[in-house]
Scaffold this motif. Structure first.
Motif, PDB file in Angstrom:
ATOM      1  N   ASN A 543       0.854  -1.194   0.000  1.00  0.00           N
ATOM      2  CA  ASN A 543       0.000   0.000   0.000  1.00  0.00           C
ATOM      3  C   ASN A 543       0.898   1.256   0.000  1.00  0.00           C
ATOM      4  O   ASN A 543       1.185   1.849   1.023  1.00  0.00           O
ATOM      5  CB  ASN A 543      -0.904  -0.020   1.230  1.00  0.00           C
ATOM      6  CG  ASN A 543      -1.942   1.111   1.170  1.00  0.00           C
ATOM      7  OD1 ASN A 543      -2.111   1.751   0.146  1.00  0.00           O
ATOM      8  ND2 ASN A 543      -2.626   1.315   2.284  1.00  0.00           N
ATOM      9  N   LEU A 544       1.395   1.603  -1.207  1.00  0.00           N
ATOM     10  CA  LEU A 544       2.282   2.779  -1.366  1.00  0.00           C
ATOM     11  C   LEU A 544       1.718   3.683  -2.467  1.00  0.00           C
ATOM     12  O   LEU A 544       2.324   3.866  -3.535  1.00  0.00           O
ATOM     13  CB  LEU A 544       3.705   2.327  -1.724  1.00  0.00           C
ATOM     14  CG  LEU A 544       4.426   1.463  -0.684  1.00  0.00           C
ATOM     15  CD1 LEU A 544       5.748   0.948  -1.244  1.00  0.00           C
ATOM     16  CD2 LEU A 544       4.674   2.250   0.590  1.00  0.00           C
ATOM     17  N   PRO A 545       0.553   4.282  -2.256  1.00  0.00           N
ATOM     18  CA  PRO A 545      -0.035   5.141  -3.294  1.00  0.00           C
ATOM     19  C   PRO A 545       0.591   6.545  -3.245  1.00  0.00           C
ATOM     20  O   PRO A 545       1.402   6.855  -2.383  1.00  0.00           O
ATOM     21  CB  PRO A 545      -1.505   5.189  -2.913  1.00  0.00           C
ATOM     22  CG  PRO A 545      -1.476   5.116  -1.419  1.00  0.00           C
ATOM     23  CD  PRO A 545      -0.308   4.215  -1.059  1.00  0.00           C
ATOM     24  N   VAL A 546       0.196   7.402  -4.214  1.00  0.00           N
ATOM     25  CA  VAL A 546       0.608   8.813  -4.176  1.00  0.00           C
ATOM     26  C   VAL A 546      -0.175   9.500  -3.075  1.00  0.00           C
ATOM     27  O   VAL A 546      -1.307   9.121  -2.756  1.00  0.00           O
ATOM     28  CB  VAL A 546       0.371   9.494  -5.532  1.00  0.00           C
ATOM     29  CG1 VAL A 546       1.177   8.821  -6.615  1.00  0.00           C
ATOM     30  CG2 VAL A 546      -1.100   9.514  -5.883  1.00  0.00           C
ATOM     31  N   SER A 547       0.471  10.514  -2.479  1.00  0.00           N
ATOM     32  CA  SER A 547      -0.176  11.218  -1.375  1.00  0.00           C
ATOM     33  C   SER A 547      -1.222  12.198  -1.874  1.00  0.00           C
ATOM     34  O   SER A 547      -2.191  12.487  -1.188  1.00  0.00           O
ATOM     35  CB  SER A 547       0.877  11.945  -0.528  1.00  0.00           C
ATOM     36  OG  SER A 547       1.590  12.866  -1.344  1.00  0.00           O
ATOM     37  N   ASN A 548      -1.012  12.753  -3.073  1.00  0.00           N
ATOM     38  CA  ASN A 548      -1.960  13.737  -3.619  1.00  0.00           C
ATOM     39  C   ASN A 548      -2.949  13.029  -4.525  1.00  0.00           C
ATOM     40  O   ASN A 548      -2.978  13.212  -5.739  1.00  0.00           O
ATOM     41  CB  ASN A 548      -1.187  14.820  -4.399  1.00  0.00           C
ATOM     42  CG  ASN A 548      -2.080  16.001  -4.733  1.00  0.00           C
ATOM     43  OD1 ASN A 548      -3.169  16.127  -4.193  1.00  0.00           O
ATOM     44  ND2 ASN A 548      -1.608  16.839  -5.639  1.00  0.00           N
ATOM     45  N   SER A 549      -3.767  12.184  -3.905  1.00  0.00           N
ATOM     46  CA  SER A 549      -4.650  11.328  -4.696  1.00  0.00           C
ATOM     47  C   SER A 549      -5.699  12.079  -5.495  1.00  0.00           C
ATOM     48  O   SER A 549      -6.034  11.664  -6.593  1.00  0.00           O
ATOM     49  CB  SER A 549      -5.319  10.286  -3.778  1.00  0.00           C
ATOM     50  OG  SER A 549      -6.019  10.945  -2.736  1.00  0.00           O
ATOM     51  N   PRO A 550      -6.279  13.229  -5.043  1.00  0.00           N
ATOM     52  CA  PRO A 550      -7.291  13.884  -5.877  1.00  0.00           C
ATOM     53  C   PRO A 550      -6.762  14.343  -7.229  1.00  0.00           C
ATOM     54  O   PRO A 550      -7.501  14.407  -8.196  1.00  0.00           O
ATOM     55  CB  PRO A 550      -7.734  15.062  -5.017  1.00  0.00           C
ATOM     56  CG  PRO A 550      -7.431  14.666  -3.625  1.00  0.00           C
ATOM     57  CD  PRO A 550      -6.183  13.852  -3.724  1.00  0.00           C
ATOM     58  N   ALA A 551      -5.483  14.661  -7.313  1.00  0.00           N
ATOM     59  CA  ALA A 551      -4.931  15.142  -8.577  1.00  0.00           C
ATOM     60  C   ALA A 551      -4.151  14.067  -9.297  1.00  0.00           C
ATOM     61  O   ALA A 551      -3.433  14.343 -10.245  1.00  0.00           O
ATOM     62  CB  ALA A 551      -4.023  16.343  -8.311  1.00  0.00           C
TER      63      ALA A 551
END
Length: 741
Positions: A543-551
């Motif tokens: 579970n290593l997603p981008v932190s700025n998920s809305p953009a």
């Protein structure tokens, strides 16, 4: 024997004179007489009458003393040597013949303009009655005209725009043998009506009946020639004609003349007397002697006789005191007469004082006593002179400042009178009995002093009370930012489940609480089996997603089988930002006066005090912090038309609020520069700049697995951030009331 030598010399002189007369009679002309008439308005018209055609004249003028000199080559004269006139600006006229030429000198009471023309066998010179010396013009043309005219009427001059009018063909500058500067103006034809006048450190030449082409209407810099002439500016006059301004340096003597189609202005440095202050010449001083060279070889000759010989050589009047006695032996070969005079004076303990063309020679003690008595008498006369009261209005300055300047820190000039053997003490610019006060309401000086001191102070105040030059300072503050952010991340999970023959369920992968396929059920044929829940997790292994998920951009993949489930999600985000803030404060201020201009806002914030560990409620207070654009500058205009700036520029802005135990306080971004710089008028200079680069690369990964080539990206998150910030400050000063622009 001596008598025979003298007779022989006399015969040779008579023969030479007869030969020169014969030469003149063979090929020259003769000035018969000079007469004059007075015209309306005080002008004087001189008629120079010749026996034949008027020779080509060469005219030049001098300002001190005011003279108009006309030279005629190969010409003799029978006219009266001197004629008194005393009308208008003309004092008299003299005619002298020497060396095969004749010089006519028109003596003026003050500088005056003139016109000339040829009428038959006469040269007509009209001298105007100029009322103000400052407006007096100097040389005008003296050309040999093909037509005759009684008087040249200024209203009938040929305009510069007339067909066939005179035009300037070239402007040249040359350095003379003795360091004088010569401006040579060439015309397309004769008849140019050039007039010259000296105003302060400038020589103005106006040519109303001529024109100048655009390529010659420019400024010539002549500093490299090492003459008193600094520059030559030629332009078309607003009223028509040509206007030439010659900028000079130091005390100069000016003269001008016209020959043919050429007009020449000569500017030479004014030479003082060879004696130092007080008339004493130091033994080791090497004076610049300019007198006519002569040879003196005498044995035991009386000093008074030597002075008479020097007077004959120098064409000056020498007055010897009765106490000048004794004899001297000297041998001086080919030395200037003024140097010979100084040598004789030093040898006999004498000194000299010069007044115009008269030299007074006396013992040093006698001259010193005379000057001491003269100074004592002058101070006594000043002490006994009546006091007068004068009111001097001040227009541009402050009467208080000028009053302090006149008294050098004291508002009273000092009392008391001088005794017979001493002098009263003078403080500042006032006499010992003078005083000065001021009225702030009307900005007026109140002066009580002698008439002589009052006139001096009037001239001083006229020099000081002038409008101060003003400077416009334009500043630009440029803040540029460039921000770049990129992030790559992954989320994935794999779940597997198997039921053995004994009915036991085996599950691998996923997080705590995950179920197969993330739905908690398993279907086998026509039966449905509910999987065991281990703890309510997400079912992800990584579970290593981008932190700025809305953009972010997301790419997802899910595979669902009978006994397993695979979820994969790749995400990426990129942010780019560019910003530019330009602030342009400008302010006008007087020379050497500080100016401040501010623009921005006061940021308010609330803080709390007290109430900790006690029963009383905390006390709230509102405070403010400035976030402004501020320009502080003090300009100084230099003598060479540049601007020296002491400048401070500050650009503040709000960054964010910080939370503290006493409340939130603002955090201010500050950019400023404080410096001094010398700038040309109208030039833009960069005062300073700050260039800042911030790079940040962050990798979050599963140890070991994130480093596997090829598939390692499935086990890591990559974050990269680049930030650039640049601050530049530009300043442009402009002199608003510069008369040279």
């Amino acid at each position: 024997m001596r008598h025979a030598i003298r007779c022989l010399l006399s015969l040779l002189l008579l023969a030479g004179a007869g030969f020169s007369q014969a030469v003149l009679a063979a090929g020259g002309s003769t000035l018969k007489d000079i007469n004059y008439t007075t015209l309306p308005g005080g002008s004087v018209q001189l008629h120079l009458n010749f026996t034949g055609a008027v020779p080509q004249p060469r005219i030049f003028t001098t300002d001190n003393p005011a003279r108009i000199a006309i030279d005629f080559a190969n010409t003799d004269t029978t006219a009266q040597r001197h004629t008194d006139i005393g009308q208008g600006a003309t004092s008299g006229v003299s005619a002298v013949a020497a060396g095969g030429r004749t010089r006519v000198i028109v003596e003026l009471m003050r500088p005056a303009s003139y016109q000339s023309a040829v009428e038959g066998d006469s040269l007509v010179l009209t001298v105007a009655n100029d009322s103000a010396p400052q407006a007096a013009a100097a040389p005008a043309p003296a050309q040999r005209s093909v037509t005759t005219a009684a008087i040249i009427d200024p209203s009938k001059r040929v305009p510069a725009s007339a067909t066939g009018g005179i035009s300037v063909t070239s402007i040249d500058f040359r350095r003379g043998a003795n360091g004088q500067g010569r401006v040579l103006v060439n015309f397309s034809g004769p008849g140019a009506d050039a007039q010259m006048r000296t105003i302060g450190d400038k020589v103005e030449v106006s040519i109303p009946n001529a024109s100048v082409p655009s390529e010659l209407a420019q400024r010539l810099d002549t500093l490299d020639f090492a003459t008193p002439v600094q520059s030559i500016t030629t332009r078309t006059s607003a009223t028509g004609g040509v206007q030439m301004t010659i900028a000079t340096k130091g005390v100069v003597d000016t003269s001008a003349w016209q020959e043919g189609n050429q007009y020449v202005v000569e500017v030479a440095a004014k030479k003082g007397e060879n004696a130092v202050a007080g008339g004493k010449l130091a033994l080791d001083q090497h004076a610049a002697y300019t007198g006519t060279r002569a040879t003196f070889n005498f044995q035991d000759i009386p000093v008074r006789s030597v002075l008479q010989l020097i007077a004959d050589t120098s064409k000056l009047n020498i007055v010897a005191s009765d106490s000048v006695t004794g004899s001297i032996t000297l041998r001086l070969v080919n030395v200037p007469w003024d140097q010979a005079l100084d040598v004789i004076l030093r040898a006999k303990g004498l000194d000299k004082r010069r007044d115009g063309n008269v030299i007074w020679v006396a013992p040093q003690q006698e001259l010193a006593k005379y000057e001491d008595d003269l100074a004592t008498a002058r101070m006594k006369a000043e002490d006994n002179a009546p006091l007068i009261t004068t009111y001097i209005p001040i227009s541009y300055g402050k009467a208080t400042d000028i009053a302090k300047l006149l008294t050098t820190g004291s508002m009273q000039g000092g009392g008391g009178t001088s005794s017979a053997g001493g002098a009263g003490v003078s403080r500042g610019f006032l006499s010992p009995r003078g005083s000065v006060s001021y009225d702030e309401r009307t900005n007026t000086l109140l002066l009580n002093d002698t008439a002589e001191k009052t006139e001096q102070i009037r001239k001083l105040v006229a020099v000081l009370d002038k409008p101060v030059q003003q400077v416009l300072i334009e500043s630009r503050v440029v803040i540029a930012t460039d921000d770049f952010t990129r992030e790559l991340g992954v989320k994935w999970g794999a779940n597997g489940q198997r039921t053995n023959p004994s009915g036991q369920v085996l599950q691998i992968g996923g997080a705590n609480g995950s179920t197969l396929g993330n739905n908690g059920t398993t279907t086998t044929g026509t039966s449905t089996t509910t999987g065991a829940t281990l703890g309510g997790g997400t079912g992800l292994n990584v579970n290593l997603p981008v932190s700025n998920s809305p953009a972010s951009g997301v790419l997802g993949l899910a595979i669902l089988g009978k006994n397993y489930a695979l979820d994969l999600e790749l995400s990426a985000a990129q942010t780019e930002g560019r910003g530019e803030v330009i602030s342009s404060p400008r302010v006008i201020t007087a020379n050497q006066q500080e100016a401040v201009i501010r623009q921005g806002q006061e940021i308010g914030y609330v803080t709390y005090q007290g109430g900790i560990g006690g029963t009383a409620a905390p006390t709230a207070s509102v405070q403010f912090k400035d976030a402004v654009l501020e320009l502080k500058v003090t300009p100084t205009i230099t003598a060479d038309n540049r601007v020296y700036l002491a400048i401070s520029v500050k650009k503040d802005s709000l960054a964010k609020f910080l939370t503290t135990p006493n409340g939130q306080v603002p955090q201010i971004n500050t950019q400023s520069v404080n410096t001094s710089v010398l700038v040309d008028n109208g030039q833009t200079v960069v005062l300073g700049g700050i260039y800042e680069i911030n790079k940040n690369n962050t990798i979050t990964k599963v140890p070991g697995l994130g480093d596997i080539p090829g598939i390692g990206f499935l086990f890591r998150n990559t974050y990269r951030n680049n930030t650039k910030a640049e601050l530049l400050i530009f300043v442009t000063p402009r002199i608003l009331n510069d008369s040279l622009q």
